[in-house]
Design a protein around this motif. Structure first.
Motif, PDB file in Angstrom:
ATOM      1  N   ASP A  94       5.292  -9.559   1.632  1.00  0.00           N
ATOM      2  CA  ASP A  94       4.333 -10.656   1.768  1.00  0.00           C
ATOM      3  C   ASP A  94       4.699 -11.555   2.947  1.00  0.00           C
ATOM      4  O   ASP A  94       3.834 -12.034   3.682  1.00  0.00           O
ATOM      5  N   ARG A  95       6.003 -11.802   3.122  1.00  0.00           N
ATOM      6  CA  ARG A  95       6.430 -12.634   4.252  1.00  0.00           C
ATOM      7  C   ARG A  95       6.149 -11.929   5.577  1.00  0.00           C
ATOM      8  O   ARG A  95       5.782 -12.573   6.563  1.00  0.00           O
ATOM      9  N   ALA A  96       6.357 -10.603   5.618  1.00  0.00           N
ATOM     10  CA  ALA A  96       6.073  -9.850   6.837  1.00  0.00           C
ATOM     11  C   ALA A  96       4.598  -9.976   7.211  1.00  0.00           C
ATOM     12  O   ALA A  96       4.249 -10.129   8.384  1.00  0.00           O
ATOM     13  N   LEU A  97       3.736  -9.919   6.216  1.00  0.00           N
ATOM     14  CA  LEU A  97       2.310 -10.051   6.465  1.00  0.00           C
ATOM     15  C   LEU A  97       1.964 -11.464   6.941  1.00  0.00           C
ATOM     16  O   LEU A  97       1.174 -11.647   7.874  1.00  0.00           O
ATOM     17  N   THR A  98       2.569 -12.479   6.325  1.00  0.00           N
ATOM     18  CA  THR A  98       2.341 -13.857   6.758  1.00  0.00           C
ATOM     19  C   THR A  98       2.780 -14.045   8.206  1.00  0.00           C
ATOM     20  O   THR A  98       2.085 -14.682   9.011  1.00  0.00           O
ATOM     21  N   ALA A  99       3.939 -13.490   8.561  1.00  0.00           N
ATOM     22  CA  ALA A  99       4.439 -13.609   9.928  1.00  0.00           C
ATOM     23  C   ALA A  99       3.470 -12.973  10.926  1.00  0.00           C
ATOM     24  O   ALA A  99       3.225 -13.511  12.010  1.00  0.00           O
ATOM     25  N   ALA A 100       2.901 -11.835  10.563  1.00  0.00           N
ATOM     26  CA  ALA A 100       1.940 -11.167  11.436  1.00  0.00           C
ATOM     27  C   ALA A 100       0.667 -11.986  11.588  1.00  0.00           C
ATOM     28  O   ALA A 100       0.087 -12.064  12.676  1.00  0.00           O
ATOM     29  N   GLU A 101       0.224 -12.603  10.500  1.00  0.00           N
ATOM     30  CA  GLU A 101      -0.966 -13.451  10.559  1.00  0.00           C
ATOM     31  C   GLU A 101      -0.727 -14.647  11.486  1.00  0.00           C
ATOM     32  O   GLU A 101      -1.604 -15.032  12.272  1.00  0.00           O
ATOM     33  N   ILE A 102       0.446 -15.243  11.381  1.00  0.00           N
ATOM     34  CA  ILE A 102       0.785 -16.383  12.241  1.00  0.00           C
ATOM     35  C   ILE A 102       0.834 -15.954  13.701  1.00  0.00           C
ATOM     36  O   ILE A 102       0.306 -16.638  14.593  1.00  0.00           O
ATOM     37  N   ALA A 103       1.469 -14.812  13.980  1.00  0.00           N
ATOM     38  CA  ALA A 103       1.570 -14.322  15.356  1.00  0.00           C
ATOM     39  C   ALA A 103       0.184 -14.090  15.951  1.00  0.00           C
ATOM     40  O   ALA A 103      -0.097 -14.480  17.095  1.00  0.00           O
ATOM     41  N   ALA A 104      -0.694 -13.449  15.189  1.00  0.00           N
ATOM     42  CA  ALA A 104      -2.047 -13.173  15.681  1.00  0.00           C
ATOM     43  C   ALA A 104      -2.815 -14.466  15.926  1.00  0.00           C
ATOM     44  O   ALA A 104      -3.568 -14.592  16.900  1.00  0.00           O
ATOM     45  N   SER A 105      -2.623 -15.446  15.063  1.00  0.00           N
ATOM     46  CA  SER A 105      -3.334 -16.720  15.210  1.00  0.00           C
ATOM     47  C   SER A 105      -2.859 -17.483  16.440  1.00  0.00           C
ATOM     48  O   SER A 105      -3.661 -18.086  17.168  1.00  0.00           O
ATOM     49  N   PHE A 106      -1.551 -17.479  16.705  1.00  0.00           N
ATOM     50  CA  PHE A 106      -1.033 -18.115  17.918  1.00  0.00           C
ATOM     51  C   PHE A 106      -1.574 -17.408  19.170  1.00  0.00           C
ATOM     52  O   PHE A 106      -1.895 -18.061  20.172  1.00  0.00           O
ATOM     53  N   ALA A 107      -1.675 -16.077  19.122  1.00  0.00           N
ATOM     54  CA  ALA A 107      -2.197 -15.336  20.271  1.00  0.00           C
ATOM     55  C   ALA A 107      -3.638 -15.740  20.565  1.00  0.00           C
ATOM     56  O   ALA A 107      -4.023 -15.951  21.721  1.00  0.00           O
ATOM     57  N   THR A 108      -4.445 -15.840  19.525  1.00  0.00           N
ATOM     58  CA  THR A 108      -5.851 -16.223  19.706  1.00  0.00           C
ATOM     59  C   THR A 108      -5.965 -17.648  20.228  1.00  0.00           C
ATOM     60  O   THR A 108      -6.724 -17.917  21.175  1.00  0.00           O
ATOM     61  N   ALA A 109      -5.221 -18.581  19.631  1.00  0.00           N
ATOM     62  CA  ALA A 109      -5.292 -19.975  20.061  1.00  0.00           C
ATOM     63  C   ALA A 109      -4.864 -20.134  21.516  1.00  0.00           C
ATOM     64  O   ALA A 109      -5.445 -20.917  22.273  1.00  0.00           O
ATOM     65  N   SER A 110      -3.849 -19.365  21.943  1.00  0.00           N
ATOM     66  CA  SER A 110      -3.341 -19.509  23.313  1.00  0.00           C
ATOM     67  C   SER A 110      -4.357 -19.064  24.349  1.00  0.00           C
ATOM     68  O   SER A 110      -4.344 -19.536  25.490  1.00  0.00           O
ATOM     69  N   GLN A 111      -5.252 -18.142  23.972  1.00  0.00           N
ATOM     70  CA  GLN A 111      -6.260 -17.676  24.916  1.00  0.00           C
ATOM     71  C   GLN A 111      -7.183 -18.805  25.368  1.00  0.00           C
ATOM     72  O   GLN A 111      -7.739 -18.755  26.464  1.00  0.00           O
ATOM     73  N   TYR A 112      -7.375 -19.790  24.515  1.00  0.00           N
ATOM     74  CA  TYR A 112      -8.367 -20.817  24.784  1.00  0.00           C
ATOM     75  C   TYR A 112      -7.752 -22.201  25.008  1.00  0.00           C
ATOM     76  O   TYR A 112      -8.155 -22.928  25.905  1.00  0.00           O
ATOM     77  N   LEU A 113      -6.769 -22.555  24.205  1.00  0.00           N
ATOM     78  CA  LEU A 113      -6.230 -23.910  24.281  1.00  0.00           C
ATOM     79  C   LEU A 113      -5.349 -24.139  25.498  1.00  0.00           C
ATOM     80  O   LEU A 113      -5.108 -25.279  25.867  1.00  0.00           O
ATOM     81  N   LEU A 114      -4.833 -23.067  26.108  1.00  0.00           N
ATOM     82  CA  LEU A 114      -3.962 -23.240  27.274  1.00  0.00           C
ATOM     83  C   LEU A 114      -4.729 -23.200  28.587  1.00  0.00           C
ATOM     84  O   LEU A 114      -4.141 -23.406  29.647  1.00  0.00           O
ATOM     85  N   SER A 115      -6.017 -22.932  28.527  1.00  0.00           N
ATOM     86  CA  SER A 115      -6.815 -22.914  29.749  1.00  0.00           C
ATOM     87  C   SER A 115      -6.803 -24.300  30.381  1.00  0.00           C
ATOM     88  O   SER A 115      -7.007 -25.311  29.719  1.00  0.00           O
ATOM     89  N   GLY A 116      -6.514 -24.351  31.672  1.00  0.00           N
ATOM     90  CA  GLY A 116      -6.449 -25.633  32.365  1.00  0.00           C
ATOM     91  C   GLY A 116      -5.062 -26.228  32.427  1.00  0.00           C
ATOM     92  O   GLY A 116      -4.860 -27.254  33.063  1.00  0.00           O
ATOM     93  N   SER A 117      -4.083 -25.609  31.745  1.00  0.00           N
ATOM     94  CA  SER A 117      -2.700 -26.094  31.803  1.00  0.00           C
ATOM     95  C   SER A 117      -1.860 -25.117  32.608  1.00  0.00           C
ATOM     96  O   SER A 117      -2.313 -24.031  32.971  1.00  0.00           O
ATOM     97  N   ASP A 118      -0.612 -25.482  32.894  1.00  0.00           N
ATOM     98  CA  ASP A 118       0.282 -24.582  33.627  1.00  0.00           C
ATOM     99  C   ASP A 118       1.190 -23.808  32.678  1.00  0.00           C
ATOM    100  O   ASP A 118       2.196 -23.255  33.090  1.00  0.00           O
TER     101      ASP A 118
END
Length: 302
Positions: A94-118
């Motif tokens: 269950d923890r392995a699955l949670t970790a994967a969900e968190i990793a995927a969510s950070f990847a998605t957020a970084s695609q959009y929230l980091l636009s315009g930053s260095d």
């Protein structure tokens, strides 16, 4: 396919940007316009096999996804993220699955929230770790926090890491992550530890079964029993639909949001194991306006 009613859309505000979940991606409004999507960072899921659990599949990116990138363009600062999950007991899967969900969510957020930053995310990894190896490195405060949910640690004196946490964390589609600055010098690096008991309500998803004919009913019943006992919080819809000629040529678990890729792969592996059929995850585009995130469909063919 059956019509799945979509629930209310969730929003999150981060650095004067508003995230609107829209399915395959997300739009982030800022200053009257929409931000450009960056390349999705490389996410490396570990291949470690917890005791009694099917191997974690190495899944390809969804069709039409931006190619992964581990090297930021010149002039940009890369920050790497490790998501550790504690191994060694019957909650490890269950923890392995949670970790994967968190990793995927950070990847998605970084695609959009980091636009315009260095800033850019270099690489995101999920990694197993022994509980005792984590506990010895934690402060008294962190020891009290880690039992309640995922713990995020970063170097408070390192500006790129601190800025990355401030920008991404509000837009991550995973609840209960607690960020704690540390005095350890680890520049351009963020670590997340998933070592608590699993959140039984975290999935908020549903799984439908479709089969070609009634000859598959017994095999599917075994799969349903196994999945119900393994994925706490995931609702397996009772009643298997017989679809006849609408069945695909091969068995598949369909998912409709990129962040559901890992869960679909795990469920496909479990169905394969319980039915002796070859079942693969398959990403389906175009239904996000009608289907809520977390919805999966298992289409089973002899």
């Amino acid at each position: 396919m059956k019509h799945r009613h979509k629930g209310n859309c969730r929003t999150a505000c981060a650095v004067a940007m508003v995230l609107v979940i829209t399915g395959t991606g997300a739009n982030f409004a800022r200053a009257g316009g929409f931000l450009e999507s960056l390349s999705r960072p490389r996410v490396v899921y570990d291949s470690f096999k917890p005791s009694g659990v099917a191997p974690i599949p190495q899944l390809p990116p969804p069709p039409n996804a931006n190619p992964p990138s581990t090297t930021p363009p010149p002039g940009y600062i890369a920050v790497n993220i490790d998501t550790f999950w504690c191994d060694g007991d019957d909650r490890a899967a269950d923890r392995a699955l949670t970790a994967a969900e968190i990793a995927a969510s950070f990847a998605t957020a970084s695609q959009y929230l980091l636009s315009g930053s260095d800033l850019r995310v270099g690489e995101i990894r999920t990694r197993p770790i022994e509980w005792k190896a984590v506990w010895s490195t934690l402060s008294e405060l962190e020891q009290s926090l880690i039992r309640g949910g995922p713990l995020l640690r970063y170097d408070a004196t390192d500006e790129p890491s601190r800025m990355m946490v401030n920008i991404l964390l509000p837009g991550v589609n995973t609840k209960n992550i607690v960020a704690v600055p540390t005095s350890e010098f680890t520049p351009n690096y963020i670590s997340i530890y998933v070592c608590s008991a699993p959140d039984t309500g975290r999935f908020h998803g549903q799984l439908f079964f479709q089969i070609r004919d009634s000859s598959l009913s017994e095999k599917v019943s075994k799969s349903i029993e196994k999945i119900q006992g393994s994925y706490l919080g995931l609702k397996v819809i009772q009643g298997v639909e017989i679809v006849g000629s609408r069945s695909p040529d091969s068995s598949e678990v369909r998912y409709f949001y990129p962040d559901d890729q890992y869960l679909a792969g795990r469920i496909a592996a479990d169905i394969s194991d319980s039915t002796s059929l070859s079942v693969r995850p398959k990403y389906i585009e175009g239904y996000q306006e009608r289907i809520r995130q977390g919805t999966l469909e298992a289409w089973i063919t002899p």
